[in-house]
Structures are given as structure tokens and as C-alpha cells.
Design a protein around this motif. Structure first.
Motif, PDB file in Angstrom:
ATOM      1  N   ARG A  68       0.867  -1.177   0.000  1.00 48.91           N
ATOM      2  CA  ARG A  68       0.000   0.000   0.000  1.00 48.91           C
ATOM      3  C   ARG A  68       0.905   1.228   0.000  1.00 48.91           C
ATOM      4  O   ARG A  68       1.801   1.345   0.830  1.00 48.91           O
ATOM      5  CB  ARG A  68      -0.879  -0.001   1.238  1.00 48.91           C
ATOM      6  CG  ARG A  68      -1.686   1.252   1.381  1.00 48.91           C
ATOM      7  CD  ARG A  68      -2.524   1.215   2.639  1.00 48.91           C
ATOM      8  NE  ARG A  68      -3.113   2.516   2.865  1.00 48.91           N
ATOM      9  CZ  ARG A  68      -4.128   2.730   3.672  1.00 48.91           C
ATOM     10  NH1 ARG A  68      -4.647   1.745   4.346  1.00 48.91           N
ATOM     11  NH2 ARG A  68      -4.602   3.935   3.824  1.00 48.91           N
ATOM     12  N   LEU A  69       0.665   2.153  -0.936  1.00 44.49           N
ATOM     13  CA  LEU A  69       1.457   3.372  -1.058  1.00 44.49           C
ATOM     14  C   LEU A  69       0.514   4.562  -1.195  1.00 44.49           C
ATOM     15  O   LEU A  69      -0.349   4.570  -2.081  1.00 44.49           O
ATOM     16  CB  LEU A  69       2.385   3.301  -2.271  1.00 44.49           C
ATOM     17  CG  LEU A  69       3.197   4.547  -2.582  1.00 44.49           C
ATOM     18  CD1 LEU A  69       4.189   4.834  -1.455  1.00 44.49           C
ATOM     19  CD2 LEU A  69       3.913   4.401  -3.903  1.00 44.49           C
ATOM     20  N   ASP A  70       0.659   5.540  -0.318  1.00 43.33           N
ATOM     21  CA  ASP A  70      -0.121   6.778  -0.369  1.00 43.33           C
ATOM     22  C   ASP A  70       0.842   7.955  -0.472  1.00 43.33           C
ATOM     23  O   ASP A  70       1.790   8.054   0.314  1.00 43.33           O
ATOM     24  CB  ASP A  70      -0.974   6.947   0.889  1.00 43.33           C
ATOM     25  CG  ASP A  70      -2.020   5.856   1.043  1.00 43.33           C
ATOM     26  OD1 ASP A  70      -2.535   5.391   0.013  1.00 43.33           O
ATOM     27  OD2 ASP A  70      -2.323   5.489   2.186  1.00 43.33           O
ATOM     28  N   LEU A  71       0.587   8.845  -1.427  1.00 47.21           N
ATOM     29  CA  LEU A  71       1.367  10.068  -1.584  1.00 47.21           C
ATOM     30  C   LEU A  71       0.420  11.251  -1.528  1.00 47.21           C
ATOM     31  O   LEU A  71      -0.674  11.215  -2.100  1.00 47.21           O
ATOM     32  CB  LEU A  71       2.104  10.081  -2.930  1.00 47.21           C
ATOM     33  CG  LEU A  71       3.073   8.943  -3.185  1.00 47.21           C
ATOM     34  CD1 LEU A  71       3.553   8.975  -4.636  1.00 47.21           C
ATOM     35  CD2 LEU A  71       4.235   9.012  -2.236  1.00 47.21           C
ATOM     36  N   SER A  72       0.839  12.321  -0.857  1.00 42.86           N
ATOM     37  CA  SER A  72       0.003  13.502  -0.705  1.00 42.86           C
ATOM     38  C   SER A  72       0.868  14.750  -0.763  1.00 42.86           C
ATOM     39  O   SER A  72       1.959  14.785  -0.197  1.00 42.86           O
ATOM     40  CB  SER A  72      -0.743  13.437   0.625  1.00 42.86           C
ATOM     41  OG  SER A  72      -1.553  14.558   0.790  1.00 42.86           O
ATOM     42  N   LYS A  73       0.378  15.793  -1.444  1.00 48.19           N
ATOM     43  CA  LYS A  73       1.122  17.048  -1.571  1.00 48.19           C
ATOM     44  C   LYS A  73       0.146  18.216  -1.570  1.00 48.19           C
ATOM     45  O   LYS A  73      -0.926  18.142  -2.179  1.00 48.19           O
ATOM     46  CB  LYS A  73       1.933  17.042  -2.875  1.00 48.19           C
ATOM     47  CG  LYS A  73       2.639  18.319  -3.199  1.00 48.19           C
ATOM     48  CD  LYS A  73       3.815  18.568  -2.313  1.00 48.19           C
ATOM     49  CE  LYS A  73       4.524  19.845  -2.753  1.00 48.19           C
ATOM     50  NZ  LYS A  73       5.273  20.449  -1.715  1.00 48.19           N
ATOM     51  N   LYS A  74       0.513  19.287  -0.891  1.00 51.52           N
ATOM     52  CA  LYS A  74      -0.291  20.512  -0.867  1.00 51.52           C
ATOM     53  C   LYS A  74       0.496  21.624  -1.556  1.00 51.52           C
ATOM     54  O   LYS A  74       1.678  21.811  -1.284  1.00 51.52           O
ATOM     55  CB  LYS A  74      -0.626  20.923   0.568  1.00 51.52           C
ATOM     56  CG  LYS A  74      -1.484  22.164   0.659  1.00 51.52           C
ATOM     57  CD  LYS A  74      -1.866  22.470   2.085  1.00 51.52           C
ATOM     58  CE  LYS A  74      -2.706  23.728   2.156  1.00 51.52           C
ATOM     59  NZ  LYS A  74      -3.138  24.021   3.521  1.00 51.52           N
ATOM     60  N   PHE A  75      -0.171  22.347  -2.462  1.00 50.81           N
ATOM     61  CA  PHE A  75       0.418  23.480  -3.170  1.00 50.81           C
ATOM     62  C   PHE A  75      -0.328  24.746  -2.768  1.00 50.81           C
ATOM     63  O   PHE A  75      -1.545  24.819  -2.932  1.00 50.81           O
ATOM     64  CB  PHE A  75       0.300  23.308  -4.691  1.00 50.81           C
ATOM     65  CG  PHE A  75       1.031  22.118  -5.226  1.00 50.81           C
ATOM     66  CD1 PHE A  75       2.376  22.183  -5.514  1.00 50.81           C
ATOM     67  CD2 PHE A  75       0.357  20.922  -5.444  1.00 50.81           C
ATOM     68  CE1 PHE A  75       3.058  21.093  -6.021  1.00 50.81           C
ATOM     69  CE2 PHE A  75       1.020  19.826  -5.948  1.00 50.81           C
ATOM     70  CZ  PHE A  75       2.371  19.905  -6.236  1.00 50.81           C
ATOM     71  N   GLN A  76       0.363  25.733  -2.248  1.00 54.39           N
ATOM     72  CA  GLN A  76      -0.240  27.014  -1.870  1.00 54.39           C
ATOM     73  C   GLN A  76      -0.019  27.991  -3.018  1.00 54.39           C
ATOM     74  O   GLN A  76       1.092  28.426  -3.269  1.00 54.39           O
ATOM     75  CB  GLN A  76       0.401  27.536  -0.586  1.00 54.39           C
ATOM     76  CG  GLN A  76      -0.313  28.704   0.029  1.00 54.39           C
ATOM     77  CD  GLN A  76      -1.621  28.302   0.695  1.00 54.39           C
ATOM     78  OE1 GLN A  76      -1.705  27.272   1.345  1.00 54.39           O
ATOM     79  NE2 GLN A  76      -2.639  29.122   0.530  1.00 54.39           N
ATOM     80  N   TRP A  77      -1.084  28.332  -3.770  1.00 58.52           N
ATOM     81  CA  TRP A  77      -0.966  29.185  -4.950  1.00 58.52           C
ATOM     82  C   TRP A  77      -0.988  30.669  -4.590  1.00 58.52           C
ATOM     83  O   TRP A  77      -0.217  31.447  -5.132  1.00 58.52           O
ATOM     84  CB  TRP A  77      -2.070  28.869  -5.943  1.00 58.52           C
ATOM     85  CG  TRP A  77      -2.074  27.437  -6.375  1.00 58.52           C
ATOM     86  CD1 TRP A  77      -3.012  26.503  -6.072  1.00 58.52           C
ATOM     87  CD2 TRP A  77      -1.080  26.750  -7.134  1.00 58.52           C
ATOM     88  NE1 TRP A  77      -2.668  25.289  -6.620  1.00 58.52           N
ATOM     89  CE2 TRP A  77      -1.492  25.412  -7.276  1.00 58.52           C
ATOM     90  CE3 TRP A  77       0.126  27.143  -7.721  1.00 58.52           C
ATOM     91  CZ2 TRP A  77      -0.749  24.472  -7.976  1.00 58.52           C
ATOM     92  CZ3 TRP A  77       0.863  26.202  -8.419  1.00 58.52           C
ATOM     93  CH2 TRP A  77       0.432  24.884  -8.542  1.00 58.52           C
TER      94      TRP A  77
END
Length: 76
Positions: free
Chosen positions: A16-25
Motif C-alpha cells: 500500500r502506497l499513499d502520496l500527498s502534496k499541498k500546493f499554496q498558490w
């Protein structure tokens, strides 16, 4: 890059692989990208574009591999 990564192996030896990223525009607009991989299941993704004026509340648009939607978030 600050990518939140979760890598797990369950008792059946399934990956199981989970990737998460947040971009502040801008000051109030951000995007969140989530990617999920499971063995023997379809890979899933979710992309959202959110507007957040105050810390606890945000509204936006979400796109997944199956649908698109509008919604809100409340943090506590």
C-alpha cells in the motif's frame, strides 16, 4: 518538496502506497493532490482546488479518477 508518503505492507504481504502534496498558490487558494496505490486494485487519485479565507473553513472543487464535485471542509 515535502511530499507526505505512507508505505505499508499488510499481513497478506500486499503493498500500500499513499502520496500527498499541498500546493499554496496564493494567500487563500491552494491545491491538494492525493495518489493511492494498492496491489490488485485500481490506482486512485484526487486533486482539489480550494479557497480558504479563515483557518477552519474552506470550499472548493474536487476531481477524482471517477467523478468531479463541489464541497466544503471544516477543520477542528
Amino acid at each position: 518538496m515535502l511530499v507526505d508518503t505512507t508505505f505499508l505492507l499488510d499481513n497478506d504481504k500486499k503493498l500500500r502506497l499513499d502520496l500527498s502534496k499541498k500546493f499554496q498558490w496564493t494567500k487563500y487558494v491552494f491545491s491538494e493532490v492525493d495518489f493511492t496505490f494498492r496491489q490488485e486494485k485500481k490506482t486512485e487519485f484526487e486533486i482539489s482546488l480550494m479557497y480558504q479565507k479563515v483557518w477552519a473553513w474552506s470550499v472548493g472543487v474536487m476531481l477524482t479518477d471517477k467523478k468531479i464535485g463541489l464541497g466544503g471542509q471544516f477543520k477542528f
